[in-house]
Enzyme design. Structure first.
Site, short mmCIF file in Angstrom:
data_model
loop_
_atom_site.label_atom_id
_atom_site.label_comp_id
_atom_site.label_asym_id
_atom_site.label_seq_id
_atom_site.Cartn_x
_atom_site.Cartn_y
_atom_site.Cartn_z
N HIS A 256 1.01 -10.87 -52.95
CA HIS A 256 -0.13 -10.09 -52.43
C HIS A 256 -0.23 -8.68 -53.01
O HIS A 256 -0.67 -7.76 -52.36
CB HIS A 256 -0.10 -10.02 -50.90
CG HIS A 256 -1.49 -10.03 -50.31
ND1 HIS A 256 -1.75 -10.19 -48.98
CD2 HIS A 256 -2.71 -9.86 -50.90
CE1 HIS A 256 -3.05 -10.16 -48.76
NE2 HIS A 256 -3.65 -9.95 -49.92
N CYS B 298 -0.81 -6.24 -45.18
CA CYS B 298 0.14 -6.84 -46.12
C CYS B 298 0.35 -6.08 -47.42
O CYS B 298 1.47 -5.69 -47.74
CB CYS B 298 -0.29 -8.27 -46.42
SG CYS B 298 -0.37 -9.34 -44.97
#
Length: 526
Positions: A169, A84
């Site tokens: 993130h 991610c």
């Protein structure tokens, strides 16, 4: 120069992983002099074979399939990493992890994030004249309220033009928060939604319990469950709900996104909307499927929910700014294979050679197949393009510039060093210097293998990567020097480039928590 950088980032958007970008755009004569709007929708852990536009056996993505038929579909498009944080950092900066410093995922307790000297796409747009303003709703959670401009009925958005709902993130502590990285409005979770407990734990593998209540301590389970802190939902700098109600998250994202598009369009100013979806990452939200032959498995139900969400966003774009909006849908890194039946489909890109030898890579090798006869661009494209080349090719929808003929696949958590360029795509060939080291669905981990003479696959003849070229063959001998030269050239270029260093240190005090006195940091919704 700002618009050249923007062109490189958006026309060249991509790199490793099974991706399926769909683009819908239309510019009429009335809008050619205006700056376009940008809507970028990024799915999480979705498989190439999950889309009906790619894989005929899929029936869960009617809106996305329609978008593919009406717009342009990129059939050789790749994310910058198989996890991610690195893929998102590359999307927003146009630079590989070895350049921007983000080589693996940030944690709940991470002090740092995307290095502050890196420039994001949102900041580029701001410099290109996309006016921004900081206006948000007061939060019900802890911390000071955001600047407020609202009637009794809710927030108003005058002047706001850059928005990011969804997963970030790339750091949540201090200046690494999205509110300080070019996004004037943020609504979403700060990291993957399996990195905190919820009261609606959904479907995961292994299954995870709900957050503790009262004075009950959290249970000691596998670290996959993160049972000690609840997942927070942010609006700007404030936590407005903790733990998040996962079953309601898609609806909230859809409402925020469509509200933003309508109000920004009404203002007459250009805007960027970046939607980092929670789908199709685990845990999969939703109610348990009903019994019977017609019931949907959890993954299919999640796909349909995501498809409806994207459909709502596209419908709003079509009603308010279709003639001047660039709408892009893609994914961050391909399916998370170790989640078994809760993972997406790689389609035909199964990486058979490695699967047969239990030699797992960080994500299934996959290269887009030329699918149904809809408008397509067959140029090899990547999020981390640094320049535009003139070797354009024409296909159905007009001239497309080929931005790369060489792509590099960084390691993102399997064998070898984080961020290392271990696999190379050179036109039709794919060369592996390192294999193994990642966990499979059954929990097994393939042994790390380093190949001084890389494994080379011909993707046009062998898209499933079932058998590497014979090491002594003429084709292998012809390709190997070109592969080696491409890798050496990239490493030399990176060594001479301005390289950032991400802070990966951790401190428990930076965990997002609206009320540290309550179990799992529990606060009511706004």
């Amino acid at each position: 120069m700002a618009w050249l950088s923007l062109k490189v980032l958006l026309v060249g958007l991509s790199f490793l992983g099974c991706l399926y970008p769909l683009v819908d755009f239309s510019f009429s004569g009335e809008t050619r002099g205006q700056k376009p709007n940008f809507v970028i929708i990024l799915a999480d852990d979705m498989g190439w074979g999950d889309l009906g536009a790619n894989w005929a056996g899929t029936k869960d993505t009617a809106n996305l399939d329609k978008m593919a038929a009406e717009g342009m579909r990129f059939v050789d498009f790749h994310a910058a990493a198989s996890t991610c944080s690195p893929s998102r950092a590359a999307l927003l900066t146009g630079r590989l992890g070895l350049r921007n410093g983000v080589t693996h995922n940030f944690a709940v307790t991470s002090v740092g994030g995307l290095p502050l000297n890196e420039t994001t796409l949102a900041e580029v747009l701001r410099g290109a004249g996309y006016v921004t303003g900081m206006i948000g709703c007061r939060a019900a959670g802890g911390g000071p309220p955001a600047p407020r401009s609202a009637s009794a009925g809710g927030c108003c958005w005058p002047g706001r033009k850059v928005m990011k709902p969804g997963k970030w993130h790339l750091g949540h502590h201090g200046s690494y928060h999205p509110s300080f990285r070019g996004f004037d409005y943020y609504f979403g979770v700060p990291y993957s939604h399996d990195m905190g407990c919820t009261d609606t734990p959904g479907y995961n593998h292994p299954p995870c319990p709900a957050c503790p209540r009262g004075d009950r301590p959290s249970r000691n389970l596998e670290r996959d469950c993160y049972s000690d802190v609840a997942l927070p939902l942010y609006e700007n700098l404030n936590i407005v709900e903790q733990p998040v109600n996962l079953s309601a998250l898609a609806q909230k994202y859809a409402e925020k996104a469509t509200q933003f598009i309508r109000q920004a369009s009404a203002s007459g100013r250009p805007f960027l909307l970046y939607v980092g979806l929670a789908h199709m990452h685990v845990p999969l939200a939703g109610t348990p499927p009903s019994a019977g032959p017609g019931s949907l498995r959890p993954y299919s139900a999640g796909l349909r929910e995501m498809d409806r969400l994207v459909g709502r966003i596209k419908d709003t774009v079509d009603l308010t700014g279709k003639n001047n909006t660039f709408l892009w849908f893609t994914g961050d890194n391909g399916p998370w294979a170790q989640k078994c039946e809760l993972a997406g489909s790689v389609g035909p890109f199964t990486g058979l050679w490695q699967a047969r030898r239990a030699c797992w890579t960080s994500s299934p090798p996959c290269w887009p197949w030329l699918g149904p006869p809809c408008p397509e661009a067959d140029a090899l494209t990547v999020w981390t393009s640094r320049r535009c080349c003139s070797a354009g090719r024409r296909r159905d929808t007009g001239s497309m510039e080929t931005l790369n003929h060489v792509l590099f696949h960084p390691n993102s958590g399997a064998a070898g060093e984080d961020g290392a360029l271990q696999t190379i795509r050179l036109e039709r060939y794919k060369a592996f210097y390192v294999t193994g080291g990642a966990r499979a669905c059954d929990g097994s981990v393939g042994p790390e293998r380093r190949h001084e003479r890389p494994l080379i696959f011909d993707l046009e003849a062998d898209l499933a990567e079932a058998a590497p070229l014979a090491g002594g063959g003429a084709e292998y001998r012809a390709v190997l020097p070109r592969v080696a030269a491409a890798l050496a050239g990239a490493l030399d270029d990176i060594a001479r480039d301005r390289v950032s260093r991400a802070d990966y240190s951790q401190d428990p005090s930076v965990r997002p928590c609206c009320d540290p006195r309550r179990p799992a940091c529990r606060c009511p919704a706004a």
